[in-house]
Design an enzyme around this catalytic site. Structure first.
Site, PDB file in Angstrom:
ATOM      1  N   HIS A  82       0.846  -1.194   0.000  1.00 58.29           N
ATOM      2  CA  HIS A  82       0.000   0.000   0.000  1.00 58.29           C
ATOM      3  C   HIS A  82       0.876   1.237   0.000  1.00 58.29           C
ATOM      4  O   HIS A  82       1.849   1.317   0.743  1.00 58.29           O
ATOM      5  CB  HIS A  82      -0.908   0.026   1.238  1.00 58.29           C
ATOM      6  CG  HIS A  82      -1.757   1.254   1.301  1.00 58.29           C
ATOM      7  ND1 HIS A  82      -2.918   1.377   0.594  1.00 58.29           N
ATOM      8  CD2 HIS A  82      -1.587   2.422   1.954  1.00 58.29           C
ATOM      9  CE1 HIS A  82      -3.443   2.571   0.817  1.00 58.29           C
ATOM     10  NE2 HIS A  82      -2.655   3.234   1.639  1.00 58.29           N
ATOM     11  N   ASP A 161     -15.399   2.171   7.886  1.00 57.64           N
ATOM     12  CA  ASP A 161     -14.349   3.108   7.494  1.00 57.64           C
ATOM     13  C   ASP A 161     -14.878   4.110   6.490  1.00 57.64           C
ATOM     14  O   ASP A 161     -14.579   5.304   6.563  1.00 57.64           O
ATOM     15  CB  ASP A 161     -13.143   2.370   6.908  1.00 57.64           C
ATOM     16  CG  ASP A 161     -12.136   3.345   6.315  1.00 57.64           C
ATOM     17  OD1 ASP A 161     -11.584   4.150   7.091  1.00 57.64           O
ATOM     18  OD2 ASP A 161     -11.933   3.336   5.085  1.00 57.64           O
ATOM     19  N   SER A 183      -7.669   3.315   9.472  1.00 55.71           N
ATOM     20  CA  SER A 183      -8.438   3.348   8.223  1.00 55.71           C
ATOM     21  C   SER A 183      -7.707   2.563   7.125  1.00 55.71           C
ATOM     22  O   SER A 183      -8.281   1.684   6.471  1.00 55.71           O
ATOM     23  CB  SER A 183      -8.631   4.815   7.816  1.00 55.71           C
ATOM     24  OG  SER A 183      -9.083   4.942   6.495  1.00 55.71           O
ATOM     25  N   LYS A 187      -8.599  -1.611   5.602  1.00 53.67           N
ATOM     26  CA  LYS A 187      -8.873  -1.965   4.213  1.00 53.67           C
ATOM     27  C   LYS A 187      -7.929  -3.051   3.706  1.00 53.67           C
ATOM     28  O   LYS A 187      -8.336  -3.956   2.975  1.00 53.67           O
ATOM     29  CB  LYS A 187      -8.792  -0.723   3.328  1.00 53.67           C
ATOM     30  CG  LYS A 187     -10.029   0.172   3.525  1.00 53.67           C
ATOM     31  CD  LYS A 187      -9.936   1.470   2.757  1.00 53.67           C
ATOM     32  CE  LYS A 187      -9.121   2.493   3.501  1.00 53.67           C
ATOM     33  NZ  LYS A 187      -9.531   3.874   3.368  1.00 53.67           N
TER      34      LYS A 187
HETATM   35  N1  URA Z   1      -6.329   7.294   3.425  1.00 50.63           N
HETATM   36  C1  URA Z   1      -7.200   6.443   4.005  1.00 50.63           C
HETATM   37  O1  URA Z   1      -7.522   5.403   3.444  1.00 50.63           O
HETATM   38  N2  URA Z   1      -7.714   6.774   5.190  1.00 50.63           N
HETATM   39  C2  URA Z   1      -7.404   7.897   5.824  1.00 50.63           C
HETATM   40  O2  URA Z   1      -7.901   8.118   6.906  1.00 50.63           O
HETATM   41  C3  URA Z   1      -6.499   8.780   5.217  1.00 50.63           C
HETATM   42  C4  URA Z   1      -5.971   8.449   4.014  1.00 50.63           C
END
Ligand code: URA
Ligand code: CA
Length: 433
Positions: A82, A161, A183, A187
């Site tokens: 990521h 989220d 967050s 994911k």
């Molecule tokens: N990107 C995300 O996926 N979440 C956040 O809170 C900030 C940036």
């Protein structure tokens, strides 16, 4: 348990238990906890922070708020990567086939998203015929067969989220490190990763512009991952100038192909080798980073990495011949050069502003509804530290419209030229394990 008691507890600096966090996220997801209470909670977290165990509990509560992807049908350790996002970041297009070519299974879920250019899927869709509309069964089959597949992001993952991020956006609570970390990690975990390599950007074009903030975010995400049984490593990388030379969708695909052939920009190549080495070690296909790196380098020089890219494109309906004939990619009608107004050394290229210039040409999306022009964008002909003579081209604009004045002004505004030689900042600025 009353929500107001949880809010006051956090407001006064207390620590929420796992049970309390679970109840909060479940109630917020099903609508029984209203936005105004969640806003107050987000603000309390913004000011009081979260303990390491609260952050891990929040992450897992968000993972369990929706569907999770089961990748157990794929053999091996599924390592995901990521990036916190930057300008001209073509890394995934290179990394996915590169690590797959040495045996790291890549089951990649990607998005379109908003930004200066499209997301990974937009970029891949500039390959004629390529599509990500495959079902979960096909996705898993393809990874087992070819070692690599990309599927569109399911909208059923981490609904908590999604809701919370939207709320934070309008309540001044986006910039909280525990909230950002949970967050992002929720994911990744919901999409089935066993191990995670994070590329945390720092500098002008990054979400976290200050090194100290980027470091803190990286440490926070690594801690969450390791607490919940996902081995996580973070690399801190420089985003003070755009990565590579190309900014734009098809232009970045071309750049990715060059990099897979071993003739890509040095910074993009180096970042891919660094991130790829971590992925290979976490997946257990190499014993250490040095071994991993030489496997990756060999895969590039032997053509194995490029072959993997072609197999992958073909398996998802794409015309793999673009790898040998990149002129088959969408290409813009007009080219405009941006000549240097003075001789000297390129001292800085403000990444974010360059991204805006690419967006003005139509390479990115300002809103979810905007359409992207896959062909357009900017190719930098000089990077920080390079010598330039007056009149030499700093950048080439690829445009479909005739009026590029605004983009040209932005590019001039972004590039600073100095009389003195300038040493570019190092690309890899740290590592957190
Ligand atoms: N990107 C995300 O996926 N979440 C956040 O809170 C900030 C940036
Ligand atoms: Ca690039």
């Amino acid at each position: 348990m009353r929500t107001v008691d949880l809010i006051t507890k956090k407001r006064d600096g207390g620590e929420l238990s796992k049970k309390e966090i679970d109840a909060l996220i479940a109630g917020y997801t099903d609508g029984s906890i209203p936005d105004y209470q969640m806003s107050a909670m987000a603000m309390a977290i913004f000011f009081k922070g979260m303990t390491p165990s609260e952050r891990a509990d929040l992450t897992m509560a968000m993972v369990h708020s929706g569907e999770t992807i089961d990748l157990s049908g794929i053999e091996g350790v599924k390592v995901d990567k990521h990036s916190t996002g930057g300008v001209g970041d073509t890394t995934t297009l290179v990394l996915a086939p590169l690590v797959a070519s040495i045996g790291v299974p890549v089951a990649k879920m990607s998005g379109r998203g908003l930004g200066h250019t499209g997301g990974t899927i937009d970029k891949l869709e500039s390959v004629p015929g390529f599509h990500v509309e495959i079902d979960n069964g096909q996705f898993i089959d393809l990874v087992n067969r070819n070692g690599l597949a990309v599927i569109g992001q399911s909208d059923k993952l981490t609904p908590a989220d999604k809701k919370l991020y939207g709320l934070r956006d309008v309540t001044g609570t986006v910039n909280s490190i525990p909230l950002i970390a949970s967050s992002i990690m929720s994911k990744k975990i919901a999409s089935g990763a066993d191990a995670i390599v994070l590329d945390v950007k720092t500098g002008d074009g990054a979400f976290m512009k200050e090194m100290s903030e980027a470091e803190e975010l990286a440490a926070c995400m690594v801690d969450i991952g390791n607490r919940v049984g996902r081995r996580t490593v973070a690399v801190l990388s420089d985003m003070s100038q755009p990565l590579g030379n190309a900014i734009g969708n098809a232009l970045e695909v071309r750049e990715a192909i060059d990099t897979l052939k071993g003739v890509g920009p040095d910074d993009l190549t180096e970042l891919c080798l660094t991130l790829g080495s971590h992925m290979a070690v976490l997946a257990g296909v190499a014993t250490d980073k040095e071994e991993a790196r030489s496997m990756l380098e060999q895969s590039i020089s032997s053509g194995k990495a490029l072959d993997k890219f072609k197999t992958f494109l073909e398996a998802q309906g794409g015309d793999a011949s673009v790898a040998d004939e990149p002129e088959k990619l969408p290409s813009a009608k007009h080219r405009f050069e941006v000549p240097a107004k003075q001789s000297g050394y390129v001292a800085s290229i403000a990444a974010e502003n360059m991204g805006v210039a690419a967006m003005l040409l139509g390479a990115g999306r300002a809103t979810k509804e905007s359409t992207i022009d896959l062909a357009v964008g900017i190719v930098l002909n000089k990077k920080v530290g390079e010598r330039v003579e007056a009149g030499q081209s700093l950048a080439t604009i690829h445009a479909n419209g005739e009026s590029v004045d605004e983009a040209i002004a932005k590019i001039y505004d972004s590039i600073r030229i100095d009389d003195q030689r300038v040493t570019p900042s190092p690309l890899i600025v740290g590592e957190v394990k």
